[in-house]
Design an enzyme around this catalytic site. Structure first.
Site, short mmCIF file in Angstrom:
data_model
loop_
_atom_site.label_atom_id
_atom_site.label_comp_id
_atom_site.label_asym_id
_atom_site.label_seq_id
_atom_site.Cartn_x
_atom_site.Cartn_y
_atom_site.Cartn_z
N THR A 128 -9.07 14.94 19.68
CA THR A 128 -8.57 14.05 18.64
C THR A 128 -9.35 14.24 17.35
O THR A 128 -8.94 13.77 16.30
CB THR A 128 -8.68 12.58 19.13
OG1 THR A 128 -8.07 12.51 20.42
CG2 THR A 128 -7.98 11.62 18.22
N HIS A 443 -15.58 12.22 27.50
CA HIS A 443 -16.89 12.31 26.85
C HIS A 443 -17.96 12.17 27.94
O HIS A 443 -18.47 11.08 28.15
CB HIS A 443 -17.08 11.17 25.84
CG HIS A 443 -16.05 11.12 24.76
ND1 HIS A 443 -15.77 9.97 24.04
CD2 HIS A 443 -15.23 12.08 24.26
CE1 HIS A 443 -14.83 10.23 23.14
NE2 HIS A 443 -14.47 11.50 23.26
P1 FAD Z 1 -15.89 22.53 25.78
O1 FAD Z 1 -15.10 22.34 24.54
O2 FAD Z 1 -15.46 21.81 27.00
O3 FAD Z 1 -15.97 24.09 26.08
C1 FAD Z 1 -16.63 24.60 27.21
C2 FAD Z 1 -16.04 25.98 27.49
O4 FAD Z 1 -16.83 26.63 28.49
C3 FAD Z 1 -14.62 25.93 28.04
O5 FAD Z 1 -13.76 26.69 27.21
C4 FAD Z 1 -14.74 26.53 29.43
O6 FAD Z 1 -13.60 27.27 29.81
C5 FAD Z 1 -15.96 27.41 29.31
N1 FAD Z 1 -16.63 27.70 30.59
C6 FAD Z 1 -16.96 26.82 31.56
N2 FAD Z 1 -17.58 27.45 32.57
C7 FAD Z 1 -17.66 28.77 32.24
C8 FAD Z 1 -18.20 29.91 32.89
N3 FAD Z 1 -18.83 29.83 34.06
N4 FAD Z 1 -18.07 31.13 32.28
C9 FAD Z 1 -17.45 31.24 31.05
N5 FAD Z 1 -16.93 30.16 30.39
C10 FAD Z 1 -17.05 28.94 30.98
N6 FAD Z 1 -14.61 14.48 21.32
C11 FAD Z 1 -14.95 13.86 20.18
O7 FAD Z 1 -16.11 13.88 19.77
N7 FAD Z 1 -14.02 13.21 19.43
C12 FAD Z 1 -12.72 13.11 19.83
O8 FAD Z 1 -11.91 12.51 19.13
C13 FAD Z 1 -12.35 13.73 21.06
N8 FAD Z 1 -11.09 13.64 21.51
C14 FAD Z 1 -10.72 14.37 22.59
C15 FAD Z 1 -9.36 14.34 22.97
C16 FAD Z 1 -8.93 15.18 24.00
C17 FAD Z 1 -7.48 15.17 24.39
C18 FAD Z 1 -9.86 16.05 24.65
C19 FAD Z 1 -9.40 17.00 25.72
C20 FAD Z 1 -11.21 16.02 24.32
C21 FAD Z 1 -11.65 15.17 23.30
N9 FAD Z 1 -12.99 15.13 22.90
C22 FAD Z 1 -13.34 14.46 21.76
C23 FAD Z 1 -14.03 15.86 23.62
C24 FAD Z 1 -14.38 17.16 22.89
O9 FAD Z 1 -13.28 18.01 22.88
C25 FAD Z 1 -15.60 17.76 23.57
O10 FAD Z 1 -16.68 16.87 23.34
C26 FAD Z 1 -15.98 19.12 23.01
O11 FAD Z 1 -14.93 20.05 23.10
C27 FAD Z 1 -17.20 19.65 23.79
O12 FAD Z 1 -17.53 20.92 23.31
P2 FAD Z 1 -18.30 21.96 24.25
O13 FAD Z 1 -18.40 23.23 23.49
O14 FAD Z 1 -19.59 21.38 24.70
O15 FAD Z 1 -17.41 22.10 25.57
#
Ligand code: FAD
Length: 511
Positions: A128, A443
């Protein structure tokens, strides 16, 4: 080189969501000479890689991109809006997939809708984009320069506060909420527009930030950075307490490759980052513990007097579809005395069915979502199994999770506050606010939390480096040690910026 994979890099990053992308960006800006491989288990679903699916104009193409993000074994239908879920239903949001087993152990609350995304861009292709700053005890004291990091995180995510400034009734919604809640609050904790990682293009259309915005041209133009999709990192290689590379499975042909690296960053979300550490034999006592999700209470209200408000004319002229789920997003910030955070979104349709004959004025139906801070406990955790495997062949995940008495009190108080918000806005829609199934917030925090000391209650130091391991870093919401109630991505990106700067310093020793 062997196939799609380099044999040797300086830094291997696991996961291409916003926090993995942050490492790629900061290293591209501050240490462009470093060879970096960004490894992502999911497919590339957008062009440019990592962009938000909402930027795909064609609705069918958008739905296809969402489906391709839903992991190796999606097991349930998806729903568009958290408001469509009543307690007890088990549905994922589009672009995500539910942890199929082990989300709840008998006799515990569990997290029935714990979800993940598997695609280039991670959940950041589906989010979002609400990016509020943490306040009061949400803030992380162990991290020096926290405010500068938050400022940089806003730059990387492209955060604005005016993308929906002209949404009908937005000012009126805030005026009424401010009247109800602002008394006694510090300036930064008063009702205000929600900071969003969204901007308007020159033609007025909306652009939603995903990892593509975090990468920026500087990463895309960096010849030393390689993004490899459909690449499952199965193990981080560790020798003499030092990360020395990764073992990767190419999901396109099931071949296995070894990449040597001086530093490894695991940014694989809050469930799978500890999973990969566990699979690699890196098992500090706090690994997977202090798991916390923000229990989410939702309600809705109809803005009273909307038909006679000057904005009604503008709203009536709003073409269908211009207002959407995020139109006029307002924010009631967290304060310690009311430990929840309110996300207020004006809708062009009610999330709860109204009478059939009732055609609400666009923007006058207000969805209210209150996210609660969890009572943190080491017992709330993600567990892994050496013998059982998940659909990727990684150690199976099981969630151990309970709401405490204090959590139930917080939820009851959030319900009371959301009722007050609805009454201040006009007429509540529906009888009672309701609690969404646990895990709905998406989250998840704490599972690889940082700490000031290696005292067994944290996994990494304030630079996100795993205690006792040179060159091994963790990223994502799992690093956040406080029980924040606000949307966590901005904070996780801020912590990743600090970690990436430390990686750049560490890698200097290898040149
Ligand atoms: P992620 O975006 O989850 O990325 C992790 C990546 O690691 C994934 O692509 C996964 O495939 C990859 N991965 C996992 N294991 C492995 C492996 N062993 N080898 C290779 N790759 C791997 N957050 C907010 O702050 N505000 C919002 O308004 C909000 N709204 C949201 C609404 C929705 C519908 C969704 C789905 C999420 C929302 N979030 C929101 C949460 C937000 O998207 C996440 O906090 C954020 O994407 C986290 O980032 P990240 O890089 O830590 O992890």
């Amino acid at each position: 080189m062997s196939g799609r994979f380099p044999d040797q890099v300086d830094v291997a990053i696991v996961g291409s969501g916003p926090t993995g992308a942050t490492y790629a960006r900061v290293l591209s800006e501050e240490a462009p000479h470093l060879r970096v491989a960004l490894l992502e288990v999911g497919p590339t679903i957008t062009d440019p890689p990592g962009s938000h699916v909402k930027n795909i104009a064609d609705l069918q193409a958008c739905a296809r991109a969402q489906r391709r993000s839903e992991g190796p074994a999606p097991d349930s239908a998806t729903i568009d809006n958290p408001g469509q879920v009543r307690a007890g239903m088990r549905r994922a949001r589009p672009g995500t997939w539910l942890l199929p087993d082990g989300a709840a152990v008998d006799g515990e609350d569990g997290m029935p809708v714990a979800a993940m995304s598997s695609n280039v861009g991670g959940m950041g292709a589906h989010w979002t984009a609400a990016c509020p700053s943490p306040g009061e005890s949400e803030r992380i004291r162990a991290v020096e320069g926290f405010d500068e990091l938050l400022t940089q995180a806003k730059r990387l995510l492209g955060v604005t506060t005016d993308a929906f400034e002209t949404a009908p009734f937005a000012q009126e919604v805030r005026r009424r909420l401010a009247g109800e809640f602002d008394g006694g609050r510090a300036l930064d904790r008063r009702v205000q527009p929600m900071p969003l990682a969204v901007h308007r293009r020159a033609d007025g259309s909306l652009a939603w930030s995903g990892s593509d915005v975090v990468f920026g041209d500087v990463s895309r133009d960096n010849p030393n950075l390689t993004l490899v999709d459909e690449a499952l990192v199965r193990r981080v290689a560790v020798k003499d307490a030092q990360a020395v590379g990764v073992e990767v499975e190419d999901r396109t042909d099931a071949t296995v490759h070894r990449i040597r690296a001086h530093a490894v960053v695991v940014a694989a979300d809050s469930l799978r980052t500890p999973q990969l550490l566990w699979a690699s034999g890196v098992r500090p006592p706090a690994l997977g513990r202090y798991l916390n999700d923000q229990a989410q209470v939702v309600f809705a209200a109809r803005l009273s007097g909307a038909a006679d408000h000057p904005d009604a004319v503008r709203a009536a002229g709003t073409p269908a579809g211009v207002l959407d789920e995020q139109s006029g997003v307002s924010w009631v910030p967290y304060v310690d005395t009311a430990p929840f955070h309110g996300q207020v979104m004006q809708l062009d349709a009610s999330p709860i069915p109204l009478a059939e004959t009732d055609d609400p004025i666009p923007g006058s139906i207000v969805g209210l979502g209150w996210f609660c801070a969890k009572d943190l406990r080491a017992e709330d955790r993600v567990e892994f199994h050496d013998l059982e495997r998940d659909a990727y062949g990684m150690p199976a995940i099981r969630i151990r999770y309970r709401l405490t008495e204090r959590d139930h009190e917080t939820i009851a108080r959030a319900k009371a506050q959301i009722r007050r918000a609805a009454a201040a806005l006009g007429e509540p829609i529906g009888d009672e606010p309701f609690l969404l199934p646990l895990g709905s917030s998406l989250h998840y925090q704490g599972t690889v939390r940082l700490g000031a000391d290696d005292d067994g209650t944290s996994v990494c130091d304030p630079n996100s480096r795993v205690w006792g391991h040179a060159g091994l870093y963790v990223a994502g919401n799992g690093v956040i040690p406080t029980a924040i109630a606000c949307n966590p991505t901005l904070t996780a990106v801020a912590l990743a910026i600090r970690g990436a700067r430390d990686v750049a310093r560490y890698c200097k020793d290898w040149l």
